[in-house]
Design a protein around this motif. Sequence first.
Motif, PDB file in Angstrom:
ATOM      1  N   MET A   1       0.840  -1.173   0.000  1.00 56.08           N
ATOM      2  CA  MET A   1       0.000   0.000   0.000  1.00 56.08           C
ATOM      3  C   MET A   1       0.887   1.239   0.000  1.00 56.08           C
ATOM      4  N   LYS A   5      -0.314   8.318   0.388  1.00 56.62           N
ATOM      5  CA  LYS A   5      -1.674   8.733   0.056  1.00 56.62           C
ATOM      6  C   LYS A   5      -2.302   9.481   1.221  1.00 56.62           C
ATOM      7  N   GLU A   9      -7.978   8.688   1.288  1.00 55.52           N
ATOM      8  CA  GLU A   9      -7.742   7.787   0.167  1.00 55.52           C
ATOM      9  C   GLU A   9      -7.183   6.456   0.652  1.00 55.52           C
ATOM     10  N   ALA A  10      -6.257   6.508   1.619  1.00 56.05           N
ATOM     11  CA  ALA A  10      -5.701   5.277   2.191  1.00 56.05           C
ATOM     12  C   ALA A  10      -6.802   4.476   2.876  1.00 56.05           C
ATOM     13  N   GLN A  12      -9.987   4.492   2.133  1.00 51.57           N
ATOM     14  CA  GLN A  12     -10.822   3.916   1.072  1.00 51.57           C
ATOM     15  C   GLN A  12     -10.135   2.675   0.496  1.00 51.57           C
ATOM     16  N   ARG A  13      -8.831   2.754   0.272  1.00 54.19           N
ATOM     17  CA  ARG A  13      -8.101   1.599  -0.255  1.00 54.19           C
ATOM     18  C   ARG A  13      -8.118   0.444   0.751  1.00 54.19           C
ATOM     19  N   ASP A  14      -7.961   0.754   2.026  1.00 50.67           N
ATOM     20  CA  ASP A  14      -8.043  -0.290   3.055  1.00 50.67           C
ATOM     21  C   ASP A  14      -9.415  -0.961   3.028  1.00 50.67           C
ATOM     22  N   ILE A  16     -11.386  -1.208   0.453  1.00 48.34           N
ATOM     23  CA  ILE A  16     -11.434  -2.020  -0.765  1.00 48.34           C
ATOM     24  C   ILE A  16     -10.676  -3.328  -0.555  1.00 48.34           C
ATOM     25  N   HIS A  50      -9.508   4.259  -9.584  1.00 49.70           N
ATOM     26  CA  HIS A  50      -8.728   5.354  -9.004  1.00 49.70           C
ATOM     27  C   HIS A  50      -7.909   4.840  -7.811  1.00 49.70           C
ATOM     28  N   HIS A  51      -8.420   3.815  -7.136  1.00 53.08           N
ATOM     29  CA  HIS A  51      -7.781   3.285  -5.927  1.00 53.08           C
ATOM     30  C   HIS A  51      -6.981   2.006  -6.162  1.00 53.08           C
ATOM     31  N   ILE A  52      -7.263   1.304  -7.258  1.00 54.59           N
ATOM     32  CA  ILE A  52      -6.556   0.047  -7.539  1.00 54.59           C
ATOM     33  C   ILE A  52      -6.061   0.060  -8.980  1.00 54.59           C
TER      34      ILE A  52
END
Length: 195
Positions: A1, A5, A9-10, A12-14, A16, A50-52
Motif C-alpha cells: 500500500m 496517500k 484515500e488510504a 478507502q483503499r483499506d 477495498i 482510481h484506488h486500484i
Amino acid sequence: MNKNKAPAEASQRDRILKTAAQLFAARGFHAVGIAELGDAVSLGRGALYHHIRSKEDLLYDISREYIVDLAAHAAEVARSELPPAERLVLLGDYLMLKIASHQAELTVCFREVQSLTGERHREVMALHARYEGAWKSILVDGERQGVFRPYDAIVLKGLLGMYFYSYLWLKPSGRVGPRQIAERFNSMALRALAA
C-alpha cells in the motif's frame, strides 16, 4: 500500500482491500469480478480504478502484507535465545491469533496465492519459503540441543498444515477460542517433535 496517500484515500483503499479479501475468501479469486467488487464497496468502475490498478494487484497486496508480517515475526523468534520449544509455541500462538483476527486475508494468503503471476508469484512464494525456513531453523536447533527428534521436512509440512488449514473451520468467537486452539496445536506439535 502507498503510505504517501492522503488518509481518506488510504482508508478507502483499506476498505477495498478488506472487502476484496472477504469476497476472494468466500468465492475464490477467479470467481469475483471487478463489477462485483465495485458494487460491494459502492464505487463505480472509474472510482474503483482510481484506488486500484487491477484485481491481481489486490490479491498481491493482501497476500504480501500478511506473509511479510508472519515471516518477519518468525525470523525474530527464530533468532531469539529462548529454548526451541518456547520459540515454537510463540510461532504457533502468533499464527493462530493472526488467522483468527484476519481470517479472510489469511484464507486468501494461503489458498489463493497460486493465482498470482510472474514476479509477484515468485516474490510471495519466496516469503512463504522464508516463513517455513524460520520454523525449520527452530526444529533443527531443537535437534542440535537434543530436545527435538531429527529434522524431517514432511513433519514440518504436516505441522504447518495443521495450523494453516484452520482458516477453513476456525470460528474466532466460537466455543473454543484461537488461544485454546493454539495451545492444543502447540501441545500436539511438541509431542510430535519430542526427542
